[in-house]
Design a protein around this motif. Structure first.
Motif, PDB file in Angstrom:
ATOM      1  N   LEU A  83      -8.058   8.734 -16.282  1.00 31.94           N
ATOM      2  CA  LEU A  83      -7.995   7.406 -15.660  1.00 31.94           C
ATOM      3  C   LEU A  83      -6.668   6.721 -15.975  1.00 31.94           C
ATOM      4  N   GLN A  84      -6.215   6.857 -17.204  1.00 38.21           N
ATOM      5  CA  GLN A  84      -4.928   6.267 -17.582  1.00 38.21           C
ATOM      6  C   GLN A  84      -3.799   6.914 -16.790  1.00 38.21           C
ATOM      7  N   GLU A  85      -3.876   8.218 -16.614  1.00 38.75           N
ATOM      8  CA  GLU A  85      -2.863   8.937 -15.847  1.00 38.75           C
ATOM      9  C   GLU A  85      -2.844   8.475 -14.388  1.00 38.75           C
ATOM     10  N   VAL A  86      -4.027   8.249 -13.821  1.00 39.47           N
ATOM     11  CA  VAL A  86      -4.115   7.776 -12.439  1.00 39.47           C
ATOM     12  C   VAL A  86      -3.512   6.379 -12.317  1.00 39.47           C
ATOM     13  N   LYS A  87      -3.761   5.513 -13.292  1.00 37.84           N
ATOM     14  CA  LYS A  87      -3.189   4.166 -13.257  1.00 37.84           C
ATOM     15  C   LYS A  87      -1.666   4.217 -13.292  1.00 37.84           C
ATOM     16  N   MET A  93       3.869   4.890  -7.934  1.00 35.78           N
ATOM     17  CA  MET A  93       3.932   5.026  -6.475  1.00 35.78           C
ATOM     18  C   MET A  93       4.156   3.673  -5.808  1.00 35.78           C
ATOM     19  N   SER A  94       3.570   2.614  -6.346  1.00 38.31           N
ATOM     20  CA  SER A  94       3.793   1.296  -5.745  1.00 38.31           C
ATOM     21  C   SER A  94       5.234   0.839  -5.956  1.00 38.31           C
ATOM     22  N   LYS A  95       5.844   1.242  -7.056  1.00 37.90           N
ATOM     23  CA  LYS A  95       7.254   0.896  -7.278  1.00 37.90           C
ATOM     24  C   LYS A  95       8.155   1.621  -6.291  1.00 37.90           C
ATOM     25  N   TYR A  96       7.819   2.860  -5.946  1.00 36.34           N
ATOM     26  CA  TYR A  96       8.590   3.593  -4.953  1.00 36.34           C
ATOM     27  C   TYR A  96       8.384   3.019  -3.561  1.00 36.34           C
ATOM     28  N   ALA A  97       7.185   2.565  -3.266  1.00 37.63           N
ATOM     29  CA  ALA A  97       6.879   2.025  -1.945  1.00 37.63           C
ATOM     30  C   ALA A  97       7.573   0.682  -1.717  1.00 37.63           C
ATOM     31  N   ASN A  98       7.609  -0.172  -2.745  1.00 42.03           N
ATOM     32  CA  ASN A  98       8.234  -1.486  -2.623  1.00 42.03           C
ATOM     33  C   ASN A  98       9.048  -1.748  -3.892  1.00 42.03           C
ATOM     34  N   PRO A  99      10.301  -1.271  -3.948  1.00 36.24           N
ATOM     35  CA  PRO A  99      11.076  -1.369  -5.191  1.00 36.24           C
ATOM     36  C   PRO A  99      11.485  -2.794  -5.562  1.00 36.24           C
ATOM     37  N   TYR A 100      11.484  -3.730  -4.615  1.00 34.80           N
ATOM     38  CA  TYR A 100      11.931  -5.102  -4.908  1.00 34.80           C
ATOM     39  C   TYR A 100      10.771  -6.037  -5.221  1.00 34.80           C
TER      40      TYR A 100
END
Length: 114
Positions: A83-87, A93-100
């Motif tokens: 679960l920690q790994e998934v978090k 992935m969210s940082k790659y999707a919206n880096p700003y």
């Protein structure tokens, strides 16, 4: 069969299931829950007085319960780690999707004259 024998048999099956290396952890957890429920239904039926054989089985059940507890803790830690790994992956992935998205606006100067 007496309830002590039934409980011993269920405990042995539970220990064997936990000791088996199973790649499908979800099905293993489901089987463990079913066996624990079945054993939980048997436990209230265990009433004294006990024969020598039942006392011996009770001691064996106690030893198996200690091993089962260790296996369940190990399984619980593995699930928590996953679960920690998934978090972490989700956050990455969210940082790659919206880096700003996570930019801070600390130290912005506002001109009062305009």
């Amino acid at each position: 069969m007496t309830p002590v024998h039934d409980c011993h048999k269920m405990t042995k099956r539970l220990l064997d299931l936990l000791e088996a290396a199973n790649e499908d952890r979800d099905s293993q957890i489901q089987d463990v829950e079913e066996l624990l429920d079945q054993r939980g239904d048997i436990l209230p039926n265990i009433q004294p007085p006990f024969t020598e054989e039942e006392q011996k089985l009770g001691r064996e059940i106690h030893l198996m319960n200690q091993e089962i507890e260790q296996h369940l803790q190990k399984l619980s830690r593995a699930v928590k780690e996953d679960l920690q790994e998934v978090k972490v992956k989700k956050k990455t992935m969210s940082k790659y999707a919206n880096p700003y998205e996570a930019l801070q606006t600390d130290g912005v100067f506002y001109d009062k004259r305009n």
